[in-house]
Scaffold this active site. Structure first.
Site, PDB file in Angstrom:
ATOM      1  N   TRP A 186      39.725  38.524  37.751  1.00 19.42           N
ATOM      2  CA  TRP A 186      41.026  38.070  38.262  1.00 19.42           C
ATOM      3  C   TRP A 186      41.156  36.561  38.173  1.00 19.42           C
ATOM      4  O   TRP A 186      42.205  36.043  37.779  1.00 19.42           O
ATOM      5  CB  TRP A 186      41.283  38.593  39.671  1.00 19.42           C
ATOM      6  CG  TRP A 186      41.559  40.068  39.660  1.00 19.42           C
ATOM      7  CD1 TRP A 186      40.802  41.050  40.240  1.00 19.42           C
ATOM      8  CD2 TRP A 186      42.635  40.747  39.009  1.00 19.42           C
ATOM      9  NE1 TRP A 186      41.351  42.288  39.984  1.00 19.42           N
ATOM     10  CE2 TRP A 186      42.469  42.134  39.240  1.00 19.42           C
ATOM     11  CE3 TRP A 186      43.734  40.323  38.241  1.00 19.42           C
ATOM     12  CZ2 TRP A 186      43.369  43.099  38.734  1.00 19.42           C
ATOM     13  CZ3 TRP A 186      44.613  41.276  37.749  1.00 19.42           C
ATOM     14  CH2 TRP A 186      44.427  42.650  37.987  1.00 19.42           C
ATOM     15  N   ASP A 210      43.704  33.479  45.769  1.00 21.13           N
ATOM     16  CA  ASP A 210      44.210  34.821  45.472  1.00 21.13           C
ATOM     17  C   ASP A 210      43.487  35.801  46.392  1.00 21.13           C
ATOM     18  O   ASP A 210      42.392  36.261  46.074  1.00 21.13           O
ATOM     19  CB  ASP A 210      43.962  35.157  43.995  1.00 21.13           C
ATOM     20  CG  ASP A 210      44.354  36.594  43.654  1.00 21.13           C
ATOM     21  OD1 ASP A 210      44.820  37.329  44.553  1.00 21.13           O
ATOM     22  OD2 ASP A 210      44.182  36.985  42.474  1.00 21.13           O
ATOM     23  N   LYS A 220      46.791  46.415  48.110  1.00 23.12           N
ATOM     24  CA  LYS A 220      45.407  46.618  48.545  1.00 23.12           C
ATOM     25  C   LYS A 220      45.353  46.781  50.069  1.00 23.12           C
ATOM     26  O   LYS A 220      45.022  47.833  50.564  1.00 23.12           O
ATOM     27  CB  LYS A 220      44.516  45.454  48.097  1.00 23.12           C
ATOM     28  CG  LYS A 220      44.065  45.494  46.633  1.00 23.12           C
ATOM     29  CD  LYS A 220      45.175  45.354  45.627  1.00 23.12           C
ATOM     30  CE  LYS A 220      44.754  45.501  44.193  1.00 23.12           C
ATOM     31  NZ  LYS A 220      44.532  44.280  43.474  1.00 23.12           N
TER      32      LYS A 220
HETATM   33  C1  LIG Z   1      44.994  43.648  42.175  1.00 21.61           C
HETATM   34  C2  LIG Z   1      44.742  42.182  42.003  1.00 21.61           C
HETATM   35  C3  LIG Z   1      45.588  41.364  41.232  1.00 21.61           C
HETATM   36  C4  LIG Z   1      46.755  41.915  40.423  1.00 21.61           C
HETATM   37  O1  LIG Z   1      47.769  42.359  41.216  1.00 21.61           O
HETATM   38  P1  LIG Z   1      49.151  42.867  40.567  1.00 21.61           P
HETATM   39  O2  LIG Z   1      49.971  43.111  41.780  1.00 21.61           O
HETATM   40  O3  LIG Z   1      48.855  44.102  39.789  1.00 21.61           O
HETATM   41  O4  LIG Z   1      49.680  41.794  39.722  1.00 21.61           O
HETATM   42  C5  LIG Z   1      45.317  40.035  41.175  1.00 21.61           C
HETATM   43  N1  LIG Z   1      44.278  39.488  41.833  1.00 21.61           N
HETATM   44  C6  LIG Z   1      43.443  40.250  42.581  1.00 21.61           C
HETATM   45  C7  LIG Z   1      42.301  39.599  43.280  1.00 21.61           C
HETATM   46  C8  LIG Z   1      43.649  41.620  42.683  1.00 21.61           C
HETATM   47  O5  LIG Z   1      42.828  42.370  43.427  1.00 21.61           O
END
Ligand SMILES: *Cc1c(COP(=O)(O)O)cnc(C)c1O
Length: 357
Positions: free
Chosen positions: A102, A169, A193
């Site tokens: 990521w 993030d 999540k």
């Molecule tokens: C799931 C995830 C993403 C991507 O999320 P989207 O909503 O599909 O764009 C980005 N960063 C992390 C750490 C994630 O777990």
């Protein structure tokens, strides 16, 4: 109704209580004769739902008053571009820490807007220590991913970046344990999540960082636009926002992030203890950096992977396949995954190892 145990990395498990409440008020929300998703986002009813969700999130995370909470769209992935668009603030360089898939994606996107300086990079199975960070004094911000969802790698500290704003993030670990928001310039998290259904991305940003977007930034991608309009410059994903609000209320009823953090640490500790104590399974992540949300593991004999996945599914343990980029297995044990699910997984894993070991 039967609810299996769902270990999906995302979209992920939601609390059964929340789904049942949503079901109950689906067609007729609070005796108004219509569904919440059929209402104008400008109606006083929906605005109240939206404001309550923000207030509950602020309370859960103890968000200081000088931070805006924005409910945005486009997933966490859109933030990979919105972060540089909004936070470069006339500067040419940003620091990024590379610890997994990521943060790698965030870096690839940032390179379209600025010089990316890698403050540290790892083998995707550990996080750098503070001493290992090579931070630039002239960076506009420092970006990192505190919990790499795919590799199951977690920072066990918040990087100290001095006057340079820290951007995180937090998609897969937000609300999983207490966090000092004041250490950050900005936090963002895709909802699917630990917050609610996909379609929503929560942004928590210090207000002095707003209003300096790159020339040409579309209004929809400018945090200032969202902040000025209560995240309703256009029609927001109202149903996801409403459901996120129900999840925040559920979390408060569980005792908030402190209480759920204790449960989360206990869930993760017993799963790692089981994996470490059994030659049949392994987890490759450095001990200090093991995620409490995403637990990847491999079988000593990967020719048994397909049987493991098939039999676990039959046992009501869903979505244990690792990310398509790394293979193996992964159990995502977010807030809404009950401790009983982890107990059932450990029982199944022990049984599978005895039968195939
Ligand atoms: C799931 C995830 C993403 C991507 O999320 P989207 O909503 O599909 O764009 C980005 N960063 C992390 C750490 C994630 O777990």
């Amino acid at each position: 109704m039967t609810r299996a145990y769902n270990f999906c990395a995302g979209p992920a498990a939601l609390p059964t209580d929340v789904l049942q409440q949503a079901q109950q008020e689906m067609a007729d929300w609070h005796d108004k004769g219509l569904s919440i998703m059929e209402m104008s986002h400008r109606s006083k009813e929906f605005v109240a739902v939206a404001e309550q969700a923000e207030q509950d999130l602020r309370e859960l995370m103890q968000v200081p008053d000088n931070y805006k909470v924005l409910f945005m769209q486009g997933g966490a992935s859109s933030q990979f571009s919105m972060v540089p668009m909004n936070l470069l603030r006339g500067q040419a360089k940003a620091d990024y820490i590379l610890t997994g898939q990521w943060s790698k994606k965030a870096i690839a996107e940032a390179k379209r807007y600025c010089d990316v300086h890698l403050a540290a990079s790892t083998d995707f199975a550990s996080a750098p220590t503070q001493a290992e960070l090579e931070l630039s004094a002239d960076a506009a911000y420092v970006h990192y991913c505190p919990n790499e969802t795919i590799g199951g790698v977690r920072f066990d500290y918040i990087p100290e970046t001095g006057a340079v704003p820290l951007v995180a993030d937090y998609s897969s670990a937000i609300l999983s344990e207490p966090l000092d928001v004041s250490r950050f310039g900005m936090i963002y998290a895709g909802a699917q999540k630990n917050i609610g259904p996909a379609g929503l991305c929560v942004v928590i940003v210090r207000d002095d960082l707003l209003g300096q977007a790159l020339p040409g930034t579309p209004a929809m991608f400018d945090y200032q636009t969202a902040a000025n309009n209560g995240s309703m410059y256009n029609t927001p994903p109202t149903y996801s926002w409403y459901l996120a609000g129900l999840v925040f209320q559920w979390l408060k009823a569980q005792g908030g992030v402190e209480a759920i953090g204790e449960v989360n640490r206990r869930k993760a500790a017993k799963l790692y203890a089981f994996i470490d104590g059994n030659d049949f399974y392994a987890n490759p992540v450095a001990l200090a950096n093991r995620s409490i949300m995403n637990v990847p593991f491999t079988l000593a004999d990967d020719s048994l992977d397909a049987a493991f996945l098939q039999q676990s599914e039959q046992a009501g343990l869903l979505n244990l396949a690792g990310h398509r980029s790394v293979g193996g297995m992964r159990a995502s044990i977010y807030n809404a995954v009950p401790e009983a699910a982890v107990d059932a997984l450990i029982d199944f894993m022990g049984d599978f190892a005895r039968r195939h070991g």
